[in-house]
Scaffold this active site. Structure first.
Site, PDB file in Angstrom:
ATOM      1  N   SER A   1     -10.061  -0.864   6.981  1.00 23.39           N
ATOM      2  CA  SER A   1      -9.252  -0.952   5.469  1.00 23.39           C
ATOM      3  C   SER A   1      -8.429  -1.892   4.819  1.00 23.39           C
ATOM      4  O   SER A   1      -8.407  -1.858   3.713  1.00 23.39           O
ATOM      5  CB  SER A   1      -8.230   0.446   5.597  1.00 23.39           C
ATOM      6  OG  SER A   1      -9.128   1.674   5.624  1.00 23.39           O
TER       7      SER A   1
ATOM      8  N   SER B   1      -9.630   1.534   2.847  1.00 31.96           N
ATOM      9  CA  SER B   1      -8.816   2.195   2.030  1.00 31.96           C
ATOM     10  C   SER B   1      -7.718   1.725   1.276  1.00 31.96           C
ATOM     11  O   SER B   1      -7.017   2.058   0.196  1.00 31.96           O
ATOM     12  CB  SER B   1      -8.257   3.576   2.863  1.00 31.96           C
ATOM     13  OG  SER B   1      -7.264   2.782   3.821  1.00 31.96           O
TER      14      SER B   1
ATOM     15  N   LYS C   1       0.796  -1.129   0.149  1.00 30.81           N
ATOM     16  CA  LYS C   1       0.051  -0.005  -0.080  1.00 30.81           C
ATOM     17  C   LYS C   1       0.765   1.110  -0.171  1.00 30.81           C
ATOM     18  O   LYS C   1       2.023   1.150   0.625  1.00 30.81           O
ATOM     19  CB  LYS C   1      -0.914  -0.036   1.289  1.00 30.81           C
ATOM     20  CG  LYS C   1      -1.876   1.046   1.338  1.00 30.81           C
ATOM     21  CD  LYS C   1      -2.786   1.011   2.527  1.00 30.81           C
ATOM     22  CE  LYS C   1      -3.881   1.890   2.554  1.00 30.81           C
ATOM     23  NZ  LYS C   1      -4.891   1.762   3.549  1.00 30.81           N
TER      24      LYS C   1
END
Lengths: 55, 469
Positions: B180, B156, B81
């Site tokens: 997330s 996310s 990420k």
């Protein structure tokens, strides 16, 4: 009621020291209003003695 | 190359590398080829580290030729990420504000992955600052769900989920403050593991809320997540939350099965909630039966203070505001309009709100601890509904209904895993979630594996022929 809520919001924004443009202020007001029941719920909850913050 | 990596889970890639049926350079080239072919539509990568990845892969192959295999991640291509630092590679956090930000040090988890012999393929898309909303346009789109590219993967850690589900990496790391990791993993048919708070270091990871942030794996199978967790778990002097980290053998106990485990179904709060999608409910109830068939003992349990969990979660956004305050003051235009009010909301919680939230968190902790005297694990649906179309995703509001299923477990810092449990009539993935005692991530993974072994949902792959727009 709406006027009262708006006045409360404006006071909280001032107290937080936020200076926002008109658009951001309106978006924030919408979100604040939407969240108000949850915040009221948080504030109405009476903690027990043993509900101490994490240590 | 005899092996096509796009269909494989991390375990199969690792085995193929160990057998020398595949080299790390071949695996890396395989993923890079798939990224070149598909990511224009899927939008999962922000930065592809092709040269660095191939160099690492070559080193891994050289070590293998000399008889040195560091472990199950040796030569395995992983995506991070884009809030996890890789020294010398830009790290955007999905934000225009950080479009040119280049960290000088690796994050702790990056170093651990390199030490384990992994290859970092690149930095993947995410919702802006881990708190924004899905975006298909702009400098950093957040990714498209490979099961239906007209739908959001949720977030996310959106790019981590898209890349892992679409076979554009062997596995990925994400971060989870209110769901997330688990949200996008559930929406994309993956295993997503939010480890115990304090088990995995966040040093070198951009923050959303220091008190609630977790870093963890997102993969196609439970074994894959266990292998990644084994590499990244453990104490780090640069993240004081990890001082008490107690690691376990996550792979060793995986095949222990469900027999003898006592499972508590949080029926009132989760299964019976009127906002739960009917198909997800039915799939979860069927999954509970599967677990019973595997020898687990099921009983309904309840923690009444779960009702207060969203009210108690939100005041922690004061931490988010504190993190962004200076940037918001000087460059508000650097944030998307959909994110700014969410961050400003953090300024409107008072110190008393924050402390009240801390106290309610303690009440919730006591309620849930009491449950763990009667059961070993908690089980419930992993999401409120299958993946939403972009146009239906809630762009307003401080939180989403889906967070009911995930955010309480950030407050408590308990290990939580989602595992696929079926597909909706529209072909969208659904999942169950398993929560365990603090630092007993191994038992959570064991039950997830027992369920996975009894079903075949995790073997299904999205169809690349549908990745067109």
């Amino acid at each position: 009621m709406a006027d009262q809520q708006r006045a409360q919001f404006d006071a909280e924004v001032r107290a937080a020291g936020l200076t926002l443009g008109d658009r951001d202020l309106e978006l924030l007001y919408e979100m604040w209003l939407d969240w108000l029941p949850q915040r009221d719920r948080l504030r109405a909850e009476v903690p027990a003695l043993e509900d101490e913050p994490w240590r | 190359m005899a092996v096509s990596v796009g269909e494989l889970d991390l375990h199969s890639v690792s085995d193929a590398l160990a057998r020398r049926d595949l080299t790390s350079v071949e695996a890396t080239e395989g993923y890079l080829g798939r990224i070149a072919e598909h990511d224009r539509v899927l939008q999962s990568y922000i930065t592809v580290m092709a040269d660095q990845a191939l160099a690492r892969a070559k080193t891994a192959d050289t070590e293998s030729e000399r008889g040195r295999r560091r472990g199950p991640l040796h030569g395995v291509p992983i995506a991070l990420k884009d809030l996890i630092a890789v020294a010398g590679v830009r790290m955007t956090s999905g934000s225009q504000l950080f479009a040119d930000h280049v960290p000088t040090r690796d994050a702790f988890v990056t170093r651990r992955l390199y030490d384990a012999g992994a290859v970092i393929l690149g930095k993947v898309a995410m919702h802006e600052w881990a708190f924004g909303r899905p975006a298909t346009e702009g400098p950093f789109p957040t990714g498209r769900n490979p099961w239906d590219v007209g739908r959001a993967p949720a977030g996310s850690s959106s790019g981590s989920a898209v890349a892992a589900a679409a076979g554009l990496c062997a596995g990925a790391l994400g971060s989870d403050t209110g769901g997330s990791i688990r949200g996008p993993a559930a929406m994309c048919g993956l295993v997503g593991h939010k480890p115990t708070y304090g088990l995995v270091s966040r040093s070198g990871v951009l923050a959303m809320c220091w008190s609630l942030d977790h870093v963890g794996p997102m993969t196609r199978s439970v074994w894959d997540s266990a292998a990644l967790l084994q590499a990244i778990a453990g104490a780090d002097p640069d993240d004081t939350s990890t001082r008490g980290a107690r690691t376990q053998d996550y792979l060793g106990g995986l095949e222990g099965g469900a027999r003898g485990l006592r499972l508590g179904i949080l029926r009132r709060f989760y299964v019976d909630w009127s906002g739960l999608n009917d198909e997800v409910r039915a799939a979860a109830v069927t999954a509970f039966d599967v677990l019973k068939g595997e020898g687990a003992a099921l009983t309904d349990v309840d923690a009444p203070s779960l009702e207060l969990s969203m009210a108690a979660w939100a005041p922690f956004l004061a931490e988010t505001y504190e993190y962004h305050k200076e940037h918001l003051r000087t460059r508000p235009e650097g944030y998307r309009e959909s994110l700014r009010p969410r961050v400003y909301m953090g300024a409107l919680f008072t110190a008393a709100d924050y402390l009240r939230a801390q106290r309610l968190r303690e009440r919730l902790r006591r309620d849930v601890e009491a449950l763990f005297e009667r059961v070993d694990l908690l089980v419930f649906p992993g999401q409120a509904a299958p993946a939403l179309r972009f146009e239906d995703f809630p762009m307003k509001g401080l939180t989403t209904p889906a967070m009911r299923y995930t955010a309480p477990w950030n407050l408590l810092g308990l290990p939580a895993v989602v595992v696929p449990c079926g597909f909706s009539r529209e072909g969208l993935p659904m999942s169950i979630q398993i929560v365990g005692r603090a630092f007993d991530d191994a038992t959570v993974l064991r039950l997830a594996r027992a369920y996975e072994r009894a079903t075949d949902w995790h073997t299904r792959r999205p169809d690349p022929a549908r990745w067109r727009r």
